[in-house]
Scaffold this motif. Sequence first.
Motif, PDB file in Angstrom:
ATOM      1  N   SER A 541      51.458  -9.576 -57.550  1.00 52.46           N
ATOM      2  CA  SER A 541      50.993  -8.265 -57.972  1.00 52.46           C
ATOM      3  C   SER A 541      49.789  -7.853 -57.129  1.00 52.46           C
ATOM      4  CB  SER A 541      50.596  -8.295 -59.446  1.00 52.46           C
ATOM      5  OG  SER A 541      49.434  -9.098 -59.620  1.00 52.46           O
ATOM      6  N   ALA A 542      49.417  -6.574 -57.238  1.00 53.30           N
ATOM      7  CA  ALA A 542      48.275  -6.085 -56.466  1.00 53.30           C
ATOM      8  C   ALA A 542      47.002  -6.815 -56.853  1.00 53.30           C
ATOM      9  CB  ALA A 542      48.123  -4.577 -56.668  1.00 53.30           C
ATOM     10  N   GLY A 543      46.822  -7.071 -58.150  1.00 54.31           N
ATOM     11  CA  GLY A 543      45.630  -7.774 -58.591  1.00 54.31           C
ATOM     12  C   GLY A 543      45.590  -9.202 -58.103  1.00 54.31           C
ATOM     13  N   GLU A 544      46.745  -9.880 -58.100  1.00 53.96           N
ATOM     14  CA  GLU A 544      46.794 -11.262 -57.624  1.00 53.96           C
ATOM     15  C   GLU A 544      46.489 -11.336 -56.126  1.00 53.96           C
ATOM     16  OE1 GLU A 544      50.050 -13.084 -60.806  1.00 53.96           O
ATOM     17  OE2 GLU A 544      50.718 -12.168 -58.929  1.00 53.96           O
ATOM     18  N   LYS A 545      46.999 -10.377 -55.358  1.00 52.99           N
ATOM     19  CA  LYS A 545      46.690 -10.360 -53.921  1.00 52.99           C
ATOM     20  C   LYS A 545      45.197 -10.134 -53.682  1.00 52.99           C
ATOM     21  CE  LYS A 545      49.886  -7.270 -52.927  1.00 52.99           C
ATOM     22  NZ  LYS A 545      50.731  -6.342 -52.139  1.00 52.99           N
ATOM     23  N   GLU A 565      35.064  -2.132 -52.508  1.00 53.83           N
ATOM     24  CA  GLU A 565      36.010  -1.863 -53.601  1.00 53.83           C
ATOM     25  C   GLU A 565      36.875  -3.096 -53.873  1.00 53.83           C
ATOM     26  OE1 GLU A 565      36.399   0.565 -55.693  1.00 53.83           O
ATOM     27  OE2 GLU A 565      34.817   1.816 -54.882  1.00 53.83           O
ATOM     28  N   ALA A 566      36.245  -4.267 -53.917  1.00 50.13           N
ATOM     29  CA  ALA A 566      37.000  -5.518 -54.012  1.00 50.13           C
ATOM     30  C   ALA A 566      37.690  -5.689 -55.350  1.00 50.13           C
ATOM     31  CB  ALA A 566      36.068  -6.699 -53.763  1.00 50.13           C
ATOM     32  N   THR A 567      37.251  -4.968 -56.382  1.00 49.87           N
ATOM     33  CA  THR A 567      37.868  -5.127 -57.703  1.00 49.87           C
ATOM     34  C   THR A 567      38.730  -3.933 -58.091  1.00 49.87           C
ATOM     35  OG1 THR A 567      35.941  -4.157 -58.809  1.00 49.87           O
ATOM     36  CG2 THR A 567      35.937  -6.546 -58.458  1.00 49.87           C
ATOM     37  N   SER A 568      39.036  -3.065 -57.125  1.00 48.64           N
ATOM     38  CA  SER A 568      39.754  -1.830 -57.463  1.00 48.64           C
ATOM     39  C   SER A 568      41.164  -2.075 -57.954  1.00 48.64           C
ATOM     40  CB  SER A 568      39.793  -0.906 -56.238  1.00 48.64           C
ATOM     41  OG  SER A 568      40.488  -1.543 -55.188  1.00 48.64           O
ATOM     42  N   SER A 569      41.794  -3.197 -57.500  1.00 46.29           N
ATOM     43  CA  SER A 569      43.182  -3.468 -57.877  1.00 46.29           C
ATOM     44  C   SER A 569      43.291  -4.510 -58.983  1.00 46.29           C
ATOM     45  CB  SER A 569      43.975  -3.941 -56.647  1.00 46.29           C
ATOM     46  OG  SER A 569      43.948  -2.970 -55.638  1.00 46.29           O
ATOM     47  N   VAL A 570      42.165  -4.847 -59.611  1.00 44.74           N
ATOM     48  CA  VAL A 570      42.164  -5.893 -60.632  1.00 44.74           C
ATOM     49  C   VAL A 570      42.075  -5.256 -62.007  1.00 44.74           C
ATOM     50  CG1 VAL A 570      40.928  -7.939 -61.450  1.00 44.74           C
ATOM     51  CG2 VAL A 570      41.057  -7.462 -59.007  1.00 44.74           C
ATOM     52  N   ASP A 571      42.847  -5.805 -62.955  1.00 43.10           N
ATOM     53  CA  ASP A 571      42.824  -5.260 -64.304  1.00 43.10           C
ATOM     54  C   ASP A 571      41.479  -5.554 -64.961  1.00 43.10           C
ATOM     55  OD1 ASP A 571      43.103  -7.846 -66.073  1.00 43.10           O
ATOM     56  OD2 ASP A 571      44.604  -8.038 -64.475  1.00 43.10           O
ATOM     57  N   THR A 572      41.241  -4.891 -66.094  1.00 43.68           N
ATOM     58  CA  THR A 572      39.928  -4.963 -66.744  1.00 43.68           C
ATOM     59  C   THR A 572      39.566  -6.390 -67.136  1.00 43.68           C
ATOM     60  OG1 THR A 572      40.299  -2.737 -67.605  1.00 43.68           O
ATOM     61  CG2 THR A 572      38.525  -4.018 -68.600  1.00 43.68           C
ATOM     62  N   THR A 574      40.729  -9.274 -65.881  1.00 39.76           N
ATOM     63  CA  THR A 574      40.480 -10.076 -64.686  1.00 39.76           C
ATOM     64  C   THR A 574      39.183  -9.647 -64.016  1.00 39.76           C
ATOM     65  OG1 THR A 574      42.860 -10.263 -64.376  1.00 39.76           O
ATOM     66  CG2 THR A 574      41.477 -10.869 -62.514  1.00 39.76           C
ATOM     67  N   GLU A 575      38.861  -8.361 -64.120  1.00 33.40           N
ATOM     68  CA  GLU A 575      37.630  -7.876 -63.493  1.00 33.40           C
ATOM     69  C   GLU A 575      36.406  -8.588 -64.063  1.00 33.40           C
ATOM     70  OE1 GLU A 575      34.979  -3.796 -63.175  1.00 33.40           O
ATOM     71  OE2 GLU A 575      37.037  -3.709 -63.933  1.00 33.40           O
ATOM     72  N   VAL A 576      36.418  -8.859 -65.354  1.00 32.79           N
ATOM     73  CA  VAL A 576      35.294  -9.567 -65.966  1.00 32.79           C
ATOM     74  C   VAL A 576      35.148 -10.961 -65.360  1.00 32.79           C
ATOM     75  CG1 VAL A 576      34.384 -10.496 -68.123  1.00 32.79           C
ATOM     76  CG2 VAL A 576      35.514  -8.254 -68.101  1.00 32.79           C
TER      77      VAL A 576
END
Length: 658
Positions: A541-545, A565-572, A574-576
């Motif tokens: 997924s985009a977040g995993e990449k 913008e390193a966390t732009s593709s990570v869900d909320t 995972t962002e934490v």
Amino acid sequence: MSGPHGPRVGVPTAKPLDFRGSLGRFAGTMRPERARVVLLTLCGVVSVALTVTGPKILGDATDVIFEGFVGQLLGRTMPAGTTAEEAVARLRAAGDDAQADMVASMGDVVPGQGVDVDRLAQILAVVVLIYLGAFVFGWLQARLMTVAVQNTVRRLRDDVEAKLHRIPLSHVDKQARGDILSRVTNDIDNVAQTTTQTLAQLVTSVLTVVGVLAMMFWISWVLALVALVTVPLSVVLTMAIAKRSQPQFVEQWAATGRLNAHVEEMFTGHALVKVYGRQEEAAQTFARENEAVYDATRRAQFISGTIQPSMGFLANLNYVLVAVIGGLRVASGQLSIGDVQAFIQYSRQFTQPLTQVASMMNLLQSGVASAERVYTLLDAPEQDPDPVPARDLGHVRGRVEFSGVSFSYDPAEPLIEDLDLVAEPGQTVAIVGPTGAGKTTLVNLLMRFYEIDAGRITLDGVDIRELTRHGLRSRIGMVLQDTWLFRGTIEENLRYGVPDDADVSAEAFLEATRATSVDPFVRTLPDGYDTVLDDEGTALSAGEKQLLTIARAFLADPEILVLDEATSSVDTRTEVLVQQAMNALRSGRTAFVIAHRLSTIRDADVIVVMEHGGIVEQGGHDELLAAGGAYARLYASQFAAPAVEESEVVEDVTTAAP
């Protein structure tokens, strides 16, 4: 042209083909192979010399057969023991001067004697040996030519690969990526194919023309002059047609580059093409570019293809003239029939290489057009060379200072002017602002992807222009918004940023992957860290990449971090986790964080607000909110507006309630 968001991509227009210049430059590229070229030329000389000797000796065999045939005819009308001289005298006495002249030109005719089989066999054996030797030397020539050409093309590929690492990012950004790929792949392959097919043949053809011409003048200078009548016509015709076809070959390969650029873009963004329903538009664009390639190729091949039939017509005209005049000279006793037969073969051998050269003009022009496109890439402006000797930073504390920095992609459109910014060692500097404010440009200047127009950027007090680019970038870890993974295993992708001389233990590797939440999802894959990814990472997924790219920066263990913008593709959720890992990673390191999501940079030591290429505010989160300036407006646009809308909705519902 370029704008505030970066350089605008465009396909350069094709310039006229410099045929002589590009051909001469390629000859210079082959200079390291000059020993092989000399050797293959000598092989060609021997092969051609043997080949052109063959027809003359075969003519001698024809003379032996014809003399035996004439001797048998004379033996029927003359008494046995008559010599050739006596036969000539008898024929002249009978008033048959033409036949007497023909018999007189035959040195070995004996009335009443047939074909000299032994002599004929000897001649044919010599011919077989001659043609066998011509084959061997021709084979050696072809082999040497193949090695020389492939070595040259390999060096050309190496030069292009090295050039791509030396050209500045600004040049690459102005080109269509597909067109650059086309120059590196299609055009170089076309140069290799053209050179292999034409160069050996050109050498052989030139040598054949010289050798055959010498034999023709040796046999009969009159017939040689007759054969040369059509040469000026051939040269003029070939040059006229080639001049018209040259621009078409240039357009053919330029159109191929545009087509490849479109295909590369559509393949890379095929998901978005489908999402927005642009398949038909993409297909229409492809059809239009494909039609342009077809039209340019058709015109180039048609115009250049008229050379061969035109040369064939002139060759046939030459054959007729030689046959008629040669026959008359045989009848008058000025030539033997074997010499005429050899001369007719020579006339074919003389016109054949000219026809071959003419027929190769389309290939040659196509190859030179491709070579010029490759040389255009090799001539692209290069980034400024690294200083010699370069400064050695040694231990890096991480103090970064922008002092009076100015930069613009286009001199007519200034972007950053007289900018000052200081990041102290260990500080986290967050850079925020609207799109096009120059946030990513600021980081690109720090990485020296682009060179500043004025001012200076220092690292620990040292101007970064006094460092090598590798020395600078090896101290900086970068995570971009656009993830990049290459074809290989997950572990190979994670270790990509680790220097070759560094040894990352298995414990440190797992620590980094666990800190970035990579380890849990990798463990669920069938092959774990040995899972092979394609170049798009489509299995993830985009977040995993994005997590993989963050972990890659962790493993590199740089002194300075750049997070764009390193966390732009990570869900909320995972962002934490990623934020916690980033906080641990940033400890003791200078970090630049570019973010649109302001919730991710509240704890930054310094928040820099940029607008129109300049810094309008900087300070801490609470300080900037209290100031009520640009940062407060940005913050309100993300958090306050939804709250206002929600309160308004509640108020409306309350008012409407009974």
